[in-house]
Design an enzyme around this catalytic site. Sequence first.
Site, mmCIF file in Angstrom:
data_model
loop_
_atom_site.group_PDB
_atom_site.id
_atom_site.type_symbol
_atom_site.label_atom_id
_atom_site.label_comp_id
_atom_site.label_asym_id
_atom_site.label_seq_id
_atom_site.Cartn_x
_atom_site.Cartn_y
_atom_site.Cartn_z
ATOM 1 N N ASN A 67 19.867 43.240 56.838
ATOM 2 C CA ASN A 67 20.171 42.783 55.484
ATOM 3 C C ASN A 67 21.597 43.219 55.189
ATOM 4 O O ASN A 67 21.843 44.399 54.949
ATOM 5 C CB ASN A 67 19.167 43.416 54.509
ATOM 6 C CG ASN A 67 19.535 43.182 53.056
ATOM 7 O OD1 ASN A 67 20.394 42.346 52.754
ATOM 8 N ND2 ASN A 67 18.883 43.913 52.157
ATOM 9 N N LYS A 95 23.349 42.571 52.682
ATOM 10 C CA LYS A 95 23.606 42.757 51.240
ATOM 11 C C LYS A 95 24.923 42.061 50.877
ATOM 12 O O LYS A 95 25.224 41.019 51.448
ATOM 13 C CB LYS A 95 23.593 44.245 50.900
ATOM 14 C CG LYS A 95 22.311 44.921 51.408
ATOM 15 C CD LYS A 95 22.102 46.297 50.887
ATOM 16 C CE LYS A 95 20.769 46.840 51.444
ATOM 17 N NZ LYS A 95 20.422 48.140 50.891
ATOM 18 N N HIS A 140 13.764 42.206 46.817
ATOM 19 C CA HIS A 140 14.400 43.458 47.250
ATOM 20 C C HIS A 140 14.570 44.354 46.024
ATOM 21 O O HIS A 140 14.826 43.870 44.923
ATOM 22 C CB HIS A 140 15.752 43.164 47.904
ATOM 23 C CG HIS A 140 16.346 44.371 48.565
ATOM 24 N ND1 HIS A 140 16.988 45.361 47.850
ATOM 25 C CD2 HIS A 140 16.365 44.762 49.865
ATOM 26 C CE1 HIS A 140 17.373 46.308 48.690
ATOM 27 N NE2 HIS A 140 17.011 45.971 49.917
ATOM 28 N N GLU A 166 16.907 46.068 45.042
ATOM 29 C CA GLU A 166 18.191 45.915 44.334
ATOM 30 C C GLU A 166 18.161 44.707 43.414
ATOM 31 O O GLU A 166 18.808 44.696 42.364
ATOM 32 C CB GLU A 166 19.337 45.837 45.362
ATOM 33 C CG GLU A 166 19.599 47.211 45.980
ATOM 34 C CD GLU A 166 20.169 47.191 47.380
ATOM 35 O OE1 GLU A 166 20.664 46.141 47.839
ATOM 36 O OE2 GLU A 166 20.107 48.257 48.041
ATOM 37 N N GLU A 206 9.799 49.167 51.521
ATOM 38 C CA GLU A 206 11.054 49.899 51.423
ATOM 39 C C GLU A 206 10.983 50.872 50.245
ATOM 40 O O GLU A 206 11.171 50.457 49.093
ATOM 41 C CB GLU A 206 12.221 48.943 51.204
ATOM 42 C CG GLU A 206 12.390 47.917 52.304
ATOM 43 C CD GLU A 206 13.797 47.344 52.337
ATOM 44 O OE1 GLU A 206 14.452 47.486 53.368
ATOM 45 O OE2 GLU A 206 14.235 46.779 51.320
ATOM 46 N N GLY A 257 19.565 53.397 51.662
ATOM 47 C CA GLY A 257 20.970 53.789 51.620
ATOM 48 C C GLY A 257 21.206 55.268 51.372
ATOM 49 O O GLY A 257 22.325 55.675 51.060
ATOM 50 N N SER A 316 16.984 53.411 55.358
ATOM 51 C CA SER A 316 17.682 54.378 56.218
ATOM 52 C C SER A 316 17.210 54.363 57.662
ATOM 53 O O SER A 316 17.172 55.409 58.320
ATOM 54 C CB SER A 316 17.582 55.796 55.630
ATOM 55 O OG SER A 316 18.236 55.851 54.375
HETATM 56 P P1 PGA Z 1 19.406 50.808 54.329
HETATM 57 O O1 PGA Z 1 18.891 49.559 53.451
HETATM 58 O O2 PGA Z 1 18.982 50.542 55.749
HETATM 59 O O3 PGA Z 1 20.895 50.802 54.156
HETATM 60 O O4 PGA Z 1 18.759 52.032 53.777
HETATM 61 C C1 PGA Z 1 17.649 48.954 53.702
HETATM 62 C C2 PGA Z 1 17.464 47.770 52.780
HETATM 63 O O5 PGA Z 1 17.799 47.865 51.597
HETATM 64 O O6 PGA Z 1 16.963 46.712 53.214
#
Ligand code: PGA
Length: 248
Positions: A9, A11, A95, A97, A165, A171, A209
């Site tokens: 992803n 983003k 997601h 976010e 997640e 992150g 992560s």
């Molecule tokens: P990350 O994000 O691997 O940077 O923790 C995962 C995601 O949001 O899909």
Amino acid sequence: MVKPLVAGNWKMNGLTADLATVREIAAGADTITRQADMMLCLPATLVAPGAEAAGSSALAIGGQDCHAAVSGAHTGDVSAGMLGDAGASAVIVGHSERRQDHGEDDATVLAKARAALAADLTAIVCVGETEAERRAGDAVARVVSQLNGSLPDEGTAGTMIVAYEPVWAIGTGLTPTLDDVAEMHGAIRAHLVAHFGTGEQMRILYGGSVKPGNAVELMGVAEVNGALVGGASLKAADFLGIADAYRA
Ligand code: PGA
């Protein structure tokens, strides 16, 4: 056996220059196709050139969000059909976010997942608890309630993927214990089996992560059928290093 999927992803990252990374990942994807499928969910601006860069390789291209409507007066939005037209075969919906930054609730996510399925895209539906919910002992209940509200009844193992997640793991470099991952994925599997005829085969990805250094142990947990990778999917070596967890 559920064939695992390692999905990236990107983003809000990636410019035309980064198509070189897509090409590098596509070349790597071709070396692991018997063990795992691979996908990159790109920003909308890169879906078409990304699909072209992936070419006939085993790397699938996805989007990161879609509107619930087929078309219309929704300035700035992108429909599932548009993503498919640009070369995507899947789209992430819900997601955390999007849930946080755009106030998307389960009903919105459900509508978007429906739109994805109607446009013949695979819907990757994200769920996950906040840190406060985990501390309060409500993580499983929260995720099950998101599953109840966000998964369209018409989804099948071939068209729908669940990505677990934990919001606090995204992150941050933090990951749940392997026991916590096993408990959550087991609960998600039980829900899928109870509600979907093909629930046994539906992929459940872990995200938050995931790095080359922890992929083997996370992907080794029961009912973990792959990963949704944010930051570490931006570098070909890291993303392919994660996929290596599935190399025989
Ligand atoms: P990350 O994000 O691997 O940077 O923790 C995962 C995601 O949001 O899909």
